[in-house]
Design a protein around this motif. Structure first.
Motif, PDB file in Angstrom:
ATOM      1  N   SER A 158       2.569  -6.259   4.242  1.00 47.65           N
ATOM      2  CA  SER A 158       3.027  -6.656   5.580  1.00 47.65           C
ATOM      3  C   SER A 158       1.889  -6.949   6.356  1.00 47.65           C
ATOM      4  N   THR A 159       2.262  -7.480   7.515  1.00 51.25           N
ATOM      5  CA  THR A 159       1.407  -7.434   8.661  1.00 51.25           C
ATOM      6  C   THR A 159       0.799  -6.251   9.256  1.00 51.25           C
ATOM      7  N   THR A 196      -3.754  -7.243  -1.677  1.00 52.06           N
ATOM      8  CA  THR A 196      -2.778  -7.898  -1.109  1.00 52.06           C
ATOM      9  C   THR A 196      -1.822  -7.003  -0.181  1.00 52.06           C
ATOM     10  N   TYR A 197      -1.898  -6.987   0.995  1.00 47.89           N
ATOM     11  CA  TYR A 197      -0.987  -6.063   1.800  1.00 47.89           C
ATOM     12  C   TYR A 197       0.342  -6.559   1.850  1.00 47.89           C
ATOM     13  N   SER A 239       2.911   5.812   3.573  1.00 46.12           N
ATOM     14  CA  SER A 239       2.560   5.016   4.584  1.00 46.12           C
ATOM     15  C   SER A 239       1.197   5.438   5.290  1.00 46.12           C
ATOM     16  N   ALA A 291       0.968  -3.343   7.519  1.00 48.00           N
ATOM     17  CA  ALA A 291       0.108  -2.706   6.458  1.00 48.00           C
ATOM     18  C   ALA A 291      -1.357  -3.274   6.829  1.00 48.00           C
ATOM     19  N   LEU A 292      -1.427  -4.586   6.740  1.00 45.27           N
ATOM     20  CA  LEU A 292      -2.918  -4.800   7.476  1.00 45.27           C
ATOM     21  C   LEU A 292      -3.348  -4.548   8.547  1.00 45.27           C
ATOM     22  N   ASP A 324      -2.598  -1.512   9.922  1.00 47.15           N
ATOM     23  CA  ASP A 324      -2.813  -0.308   9.612  1.00 47.15           C
ATOM     24  C   ASP A 324      -4.289  -0.089   9.093  1.00 47.15           C
ATOM     25  N   GLN A 325      -4.724  -0.977   8.166  1.00 49.11           N
ATOM     26  CA  GLN A 325      -6.011  -0.991   7.596  1.00 49.11           C
ATOM     27  C   GLN A 325      -7.106  -1.274   8.639  1.00 49.11           C
ATOM     28  N   LEU A 356      -2.727 -12.130   4.410  1.00 47.88           N
ATOM     29  CA  LEU A 356      -2.621 -10.930   3.782  1.00 47.88           C
ATOM     30  C   LEU A 356      -3.436 -10.496   2.463  1.00 47.88           C
ATOM     31  N   THR A 357      -4.097 -11.352   1.916  1.00 49.12           N
ATOM     32  CA  THR A 357      -4.917 -11.194   0.798  1.00 49.12           C
ATOM     33  C   THR A 357      -6.384 -10.870   1.304  1.00 49.12           C
ATOM     34  N   ASP A 417     -13.659 -10.036   4.108  1.00 46.16           N
ATOM     35  CA  ASP A 417     -13.325  -8.480   4.256  1.00 46.16           C
ATOM     36  C   ASP A 417     -14.040  -8.191   5.436  1.00 46.16           C
TER      37      ASP A 417
END
Length: 663
Positions: free
Chosen positions: A468-469, A465-466, A141, A471-472, A474-475, A438-439, A446
């Motif tokens: 989940s939303t 490709t993340y 995570s 996860a994106l 978090d980035q 998500l990609t 980017d």
């Protein structure tokens, strides 16, 4: 003054002595002016001494004008090899049972061995990120609040030593070193997280220029994905796991990412050093009586030192007036002494238990000096520790848990003031127009640029490709932190990305500036500017800035800051403000030492007197020069006349003598 020589040589009279006596008789006014000038210069010097004494006094008093100097506590571990502790002054006095079962550790991973530090590894990019690895679910995570980095490795830094230096120069949240185990291929790259805790585990993603970013050759030898396998992305090995500190406090389990723990026991910082044996260790929190007595004694000594200086400058010597103080009878020095002593005789309003210094053992003696009864002070500390600080520093006590004292000004008067909130402060937000793509493709979607609280930020997201939303999100969070922003990224109820400003109030706002990924991530985003808190203090409309209300100009609460940390609108209880002795003395001293204060005014006035007296001296000296020239001219004429008469007399005498001789 001009001097003529030879006066009286013709007449034989003491004309030089007569001129000197006559000129000296005219010097009375000049003597008086010179004496006044000398006395004035002495006063200027005395005021310089007084200013120095006041500056020294202020240095001590200003450090004692805060409540923290009198809210001292000790925190003592019964086994300092296991942990040490400090207390801030707000902890509950008593004993606590501490059992340390695990220390927090920083994650360490090591590469396979290389022949030397000059061995070429490969080229491409290293992306360092942080998160928490769950071995049960074999998931990693991402920790969006920790900043990583993307590091380019090319022909200029593709050796083992070059990679090490590149990582260390990137400020990527890790340190890199080379350890040689002594074998033929014993040079290993060791990467260590700069922070401890399970959520600071290191992940290294590689984009290898050889086309395969997960195998055990080229730059991908340095890849470390804890969810993968050796030779397929988990090519470095873990030498030390990232772990949290585990302990119990009075039987309650506590988990923290650091061995320095500030929030397990309110007002206490624990520094864990070693795992215990299973038997609980005692922590004793007590009032630091000796430390507080020392600070109160410093307060007493500071005043006495200043008082001694003022007394020496203003004393009267009955036996020898020339030994009296330079500032004897001076209104400025007398005013300073009066201001200081008037503060000590005041009663401090707004305190619950103590209102005078005498109640805690500080009082004037017959000789006019302050003295401390340490026994009486220690008794006061044992019975009402929390109220001692209010006698010295400026402090505010609120009745509502979500309001707090935020500061005051010299205009703020002691008292109890009602606080009412009509509008709570909010943070600026920006919410995407829908669920994001998500990609993320490098060079395509980017990059995003924002304006957060008036400052621009540009981020570049990692391609992929993340899942989940979230996860994106978090980035995005990780990249914003890396860019220097404390804004928080999340997902709203409709599945869109939401950014929240770290600040409150009308200056809190977020706007989407652009970037090739702006549309895919946020679509038609909606921005909402934050609002300031609104309300009143003491029944008068206050000025709201962010979460702080400021008392209105002209009201007794002028300059009083009250922080509204949450809660609801309506009545929010009261705040009781008091201004202690050290705080008041600090304010008075600051005013006295200011550019337009009493000392500056008096010194300027004395300097003006010096200028005036100097001009008088010059005028009187010019007058004496003129008088002396006149006397010398007159006596020179007399000298010439007498000399002529003596010559005539001598001639006549000679002639008469010849006549007598010839008769």
């Amino acid at each position: 003054m001009a001097t003529l020589t030879g006066l009286g040589t013709g007449s034989g009279l003491e004309l030089e002595t007569w001129v000197t006596a006559l000129v000296n008789a005219e010097k009375g006014p000049l003597t008086q002016v010179t004496a006044q000038k000398t006395a004035t210069q002495s006063k200027i010097s005395a005021y310089g001494t007084l200013k120095s004494a006041l500056s020294t006094f202020q240095t001590t008093i200003s450090s004692l004008a805060t409540a923290s100097k009198f809210n001292l506590q000790t925190a003592t571990s019964s086994d300092t090899s296991l942990f040490t502790a400090t207390a801030t002054g707000s902890a509950t006095v008593g004993n606590y049972s501490i059992n340390v079962t695990q220390l927090a550790q920083a994650h360490k991973i090591a590469s396979s061995g290389f022949s030397s530090t000059n061995a070429v590894i490969g080229s491409g990019t290293l992306e360092i990120s942080f998160g928490e690895y769950n071995s049960t679910t074999n998931t990693f995570s991402v920790n969006g609040s920790k900043t990583g980095a993307t590091i380019t490795i090319d022909s200029s830094n593709n050796t083992l030593a070059g990679v090490r230096d590149a990582i260390n120069s990137a400020n990527a949240g890790v340190t890199a070193s080379i350890v040689n185990d002594g074998s033929t291929n014993g040079a290993r790259l060791v990467v260590t997280s700069k922070e401890t805790g399970a959520s600071s585990s290191v992940k290294i993603s590689v984009t290898d220029s050889d086309g395969n970013s997960s195998d055990a050759s080229g730059l991908s030898q340095l890849a470390y994905d804890p969810t993968s396998t050796a030779g397929a992305g988990k090519n470095m090995t873990q030498s030390q796991a990232a772990t949290n500190a585990l302990l119990t406090v009075d039987g309650i389990s506590v988990t923290k990412s650091s061995n320095t723990i500030t929030d397990a026991i309110q007002g206490v910082t624990l520094n864990l050093l070693k795992v215990g044996t299973g038997t609980a260790t005692n922590l004793n929190v007590a009032t630091d009586t000796d430390g507080i007595v020392k600070n109160v004694q410093a307060f007493v000594d500071a005043y006495n030192a200043l008082d001694t200086t003022i007394r020496n400058l203003t004393n009267f010597n009955a036996t020898d007036s020339t030994k009296s103080g330079v500032l004897l009878g001076d209104s400025g020095a007398r005013s300073i002494s009066t201001q200081m002593k008037s503060i000590f005789t005041q009663t401090i309003d707004g305190t619950s238990t103590y209102s005078t210094l005498s109640q805690i053992g500080v009082g004037f003696q017959r000789d006019g000096k302050l003295a401390l009864d340490s026994t009486k002070l220690k008794t006061a500390l044992e019975t009402n520790f929390s109220d001692i600080s209010k006698l010295f520093g400026a402090s505010g006590t609120t009745t509502d848990a979500l309001t707090a004292y935020g500061g005051s000004s010299t205009a703020t008067k002691a008292g109890t003031y009602a606080v009412t909130v009509t509008q709570l402060a909010t943070q600026g937000t920006m919410v995407g127009g829908g669920a994001p793509n998500l990609t993320i493709t490098a060079g395509s979607n980017d990059k995003v640029t924002f304006s957060i609280d008036g400052k621009d930020y540009s981020i570049t997201l990692a391609a992929g490709t993340y899942a989940s939303t979230q996860a994106l999100a978090d980035q995005v969070q990780q990249q914003l932190v890396s860019a220097g922003s404390l804004a928080q990224i999340g997902v709203d109820g409709g599945g869109a990305l939401k950014i929240t400003s770290p600040s409150y109030g009308s200056d809190s706002r977020i706007t989407l500036n652009g970037g090739n990924g702006a549309s895919d991530l946020f679509g038609s985003a909606t921005s909402t500017t934050g609002v300031n808190v609104a309300g009143s203090i003491n029944g008068v409309a206050a000025t709201g800035t962010g979460q702080s209300l400021k008392g209105a100009t002209g009201d007794d609460s002028e300059g009083l800051f009250v922080k509204i940390l949450g809660g609801s609108t309506g009545s929010r209880g009261t705040i009781t403000f008091s201004k202690g002795f050290a705080s008041q003395l600090n304010e008075v001293t600051t005013n006295l030492l200011s550019d337009d204060g009493l000392l500056a005014t008096r010194t300027d006035g004395l300097n003006s007197s010096i200028t005036r007296l100097t001009k008088q001296e010059e005028a009187l000296n010019d007058r004496l020069d003129a008088i002396e020239k006149r006397y010398r001219a007159q006596f020179s004429a007399l000298d010439t006349l007498v000399a002529s008469m003596k010559t005539t007399s001598s001639y006549l005498t000679q002639q008469l003598a010849q006549l007598s001789a010839n008769s």
